[in-house]
Design a protein around this motif. Structure first.
Motif, short mmCIF file in Angstrom:
data_model
loop_
_atom_site.label_atom_id
_atom_site.label_comp_id
_atom_site.label_asym_id
_atom_site.label_seq_id
_atom_site.Cartn_x
_atom_site.Cartn_y
_atom_site.Cartn_z
N LEU A 135 -35.92 -66.74 -30.58
CA LEU A 135 -37.26 -66.52 -30.01
C LEU A 135 -37.30 -65.16 -29.35
O LEU A 135 -36.31 -64.72 -28.77
N ARG A 136 -38.47 -64.54 -29.42
CA ARG A 136 -38.63 -63.24 -28.77
C ARG A 136 -39.97 -63.17 -28.08
O ARG A 136 -40.96 -63.73 -28.53
N PHE A 137 -39.95 -62.39 -27.00
CA PHE A 137 -41.17 -62.07 -26.29
C PHE A 137 -41.33 -60.56 -26.36
O PHE A 137 -40.46 -59.81 -25.92
N ALA A 138 -42.40 -60.10 -27.01
CA ALA A 138 -42.62 -58.65 -27.14
C ALA A 138 -44.12 -58.40 -27.21
O ALA A 138 -44.87 -59.13 -27.86
N LYS A 139 -44.56 -57.35 -26.53
CA LYS A 139 -45.98 -56.99 -26.49
C LYS A 139 -46.83 -58.19 -26.10
O LYS A 139 -47.87 -58.45 -26.70
N ASN A 140 -46.34 -58.93 -25.13
CA ASN A 140 -47.06 -60.10 -24.60
C ASN A 140 -47.30 -61.22 -25.61
O ASN A 140 -48.18 -62.06 -25.39
N ARG A 141 -46.54 -61.23 -26.70
CA ARG A 141 -46.66 -62.35 -27.64
C ARG A 141 -45.29 -62.98 -27.85
O ARG A 141 -44.25 -62.34 -27.67
N LEU A 142 -45.33 -64.25 -28.25
CA LEU A 142 -44.11 -64.99 -28.55
C LEU A 142 -43.92 -64.96 -30.06
O LEU A 142 -44.87 -65.15 -30.82
N SER A 143 -42.69 -64.72 -30.52
CA SER A 143 -42.44 -64.77 -31.96
C SER A 143 -41.11 -65.44 -32.20
O SER A 143 -40.29 -65.57 -31.30
N GLY A 144 -40.91 -65.88 -33.42
CA GLY A 144 -39.65 -66.53 -33.77
C GLY A 144 -39.88 -67.85 -34.45
O GLY A 144 -40.94 -68.09 -35.06
N GLU A 145 -38.88 -68.72 -34.35
CA GLU A 145 -38.90 -70.00 -35.07
C GLU A 145 -39.88 -70.98 -34.44
O GLU A 145 -39.89 -71.17 -33.23
N SER A 146 -40.67 -71.63 -35.29
CA SER A 146 -41.46 -72.80 -34.89
C SER A 146 -42.33 -72.59 -33.67
O SER A 146 -42.30 -73.37 -32.72
N ILE A 147 -43.07 -71.49 -33.65
CA ILE A 147 -44.03 -71.31 -32.55
C ILE A 147 -45.26 -72.19 -32.82
O ILE A 147 -45.83 -72.17 -33.91
N ASP A 148 -45.62 -72.97 -31.83
CA ASP A 148 -46.81 -73.81 -31.93
C ASP A 148 -48.01 -73.02 -31.40
O ASP A 148 -47.92 -72.42 -30.33
N ARG A 149 -49.09 -72.95 -32.18
CA ARG A 149 -50.27 -72.18 -31.76
C ARG A 149 -51.48 -73.10 -31.63
O ARG A 149 -51.76 -73.90 -32.51
N LEU A 150 -52.15 -72.96 -30.52
CA LEU A 150 -53.28 -73.82 -30.18
C LEU A 150 -54.44 -72.94 -29.75
O LEU A 150 -54.24 -71.95 -29.05
N GLU A 151 -55.64 -73.28 -30.20
CA GLU A 151 -56.84 -72.55 -29.76
C GLU A 151 -57.82 -73.53 -29.14
O GLU A 151 -57.98 -74.65 -29.63
N ARG A 152 -58.46 -73.10 -28.08
CA ARG A 152 -59.54 -73.91 -27.50
C ARG A 152 -60.80 -73.06 -27.49
O ARG A 152 -60.83 -71.98 -26.89
N ARG A 153 -61.81 -73.58 -28.18
CA ARG A 153 -63.10 -72.89 -28.25
C ARG A 153 -64.12 -73.62 -27.39
O ARG A 153 -63.86 -74.75 -26.94
#
Lengths: 189, 189
Positions: free
Chosen positions: B9-27
């Motif tokens: 896992l990595r944290f760069a430029k205020n984003r998380l990247s790497g294996e199995s990142i769960d992404r959720l949006e609330r509109r």
């Protein structure tokens, strides 16, 4: 109206500040049991700083459900060919995990299974995030030429078992082999 | 030798990247139950993005002793005078704590006691660290003109109780009063 308050803790310029920061230093003289090259260890000044930890313990140690956080700063250096590193520990409650986030420098997170038979490492660099599973011993080594710092988050009831590592060490050590950090079997004493 | 591995896992430029990142949006359309000004809410497009969450769940939900981490990004905006904010929740296991670290933007961490009778807030700004005690409902609001982002760390067995907040809300709401984020009693419906 005092219903809007300022934050009690701050992270700025890679340091922790605010209420009740706990500060810990480990010098060469405090780390008698972790380095393999005894002659090189004995030749270093006992007061040479190896690492510092700034922590916040918002709830009493042992509190179920709470969290602690800390920042560790490992200075660059070696004892013989072995990199400056932390003591290393298991958690007293073995299933407790921990998360590290590397902020600056370069290093290795050294991990060992519960049985003490298998040691491996994850490369640390700015922005790397490391999940340390429960039941896994962990220590960190600075493999670079400047400070390695990382933030850590762990359950407030995890506790530290330093004794097992003090007695048995990790099954491999991380040494500089021609400039390459390399895990090798411990030399027989 | 595969005993030295890269971080997952990595944290760069205020984003998380790497294996199995769960992404959720609330509109806007997902947040029917949280904003007080119903007419202003109805006037906003249902697909307007309010917040996003990137999370890492290294162990199954409900695992005792494990940890989860996530980054929340709240977009700037208001519904009437109430700032864009997260749904807010208690933990299902009430004594589970959480830690937030603000990375960018400005906002408020809004907190409420277990009885639902007392609401207060902590100011969030880059570098501020927030300890959310167990038994405490929590939500975050973006009070600025750009994205508010913060990292969060919580026990993997904490669970989320959104229902209590959905039904009863917080006892106060955070509104813009002449440019000042202010906690006020909820208007009677």
């Amino acid at each position: 109206m005092h219903d809007i308050v300022l934050p009690k803790l701050r992270f700025a310029k890679n340091r922790l500040s605010g209420e009740s920061i706990d500060r810990l230093e480990r010098r060469i003289g405090d780390l008698d049991d972790i380095f393999s090259d005894r002659a090189a260890y004995a030749a270093l000044p006992a007061d040479r700083l190896v690492y510092e930890v700034e922590s916040s313990f918002p709830v009493p140690d042992g509190t179920e459900g709470g969290l602690f956080l800390g920042i560790t700063y490992i200075h660059p250096g070696k004892v013989g060919q072995e990199y400056f590193m932390t003591k290393g520990h298991y958690h007293k409650i073995r299933n407790r995990a921990e998360i590290y986030i590397c902020m600056e420098g370069e290093g290795m997170l050294i991990l060992m299974n519960e049985e003490g038979t298998h040691t491996w490492a994850e490369k640390m660099e700015p922005g790397s995030i490391h999940y340390i599973n429960g039941h896994t011993a962990h220590r960190t080594a600075n493999t670079g030429n400047r400070i390695l710092s990382f933030g850590a988050f762990w359950p407030s009831d995890a506790g530290h078992d330093y004794e097992t590592i003090s007695q048995h060490g990790f099954s491999k050590i991380l040494v500089d082999q021609g400039g390459i950090p390399t895990l090798v079997n411990k030399p027989r004493l």
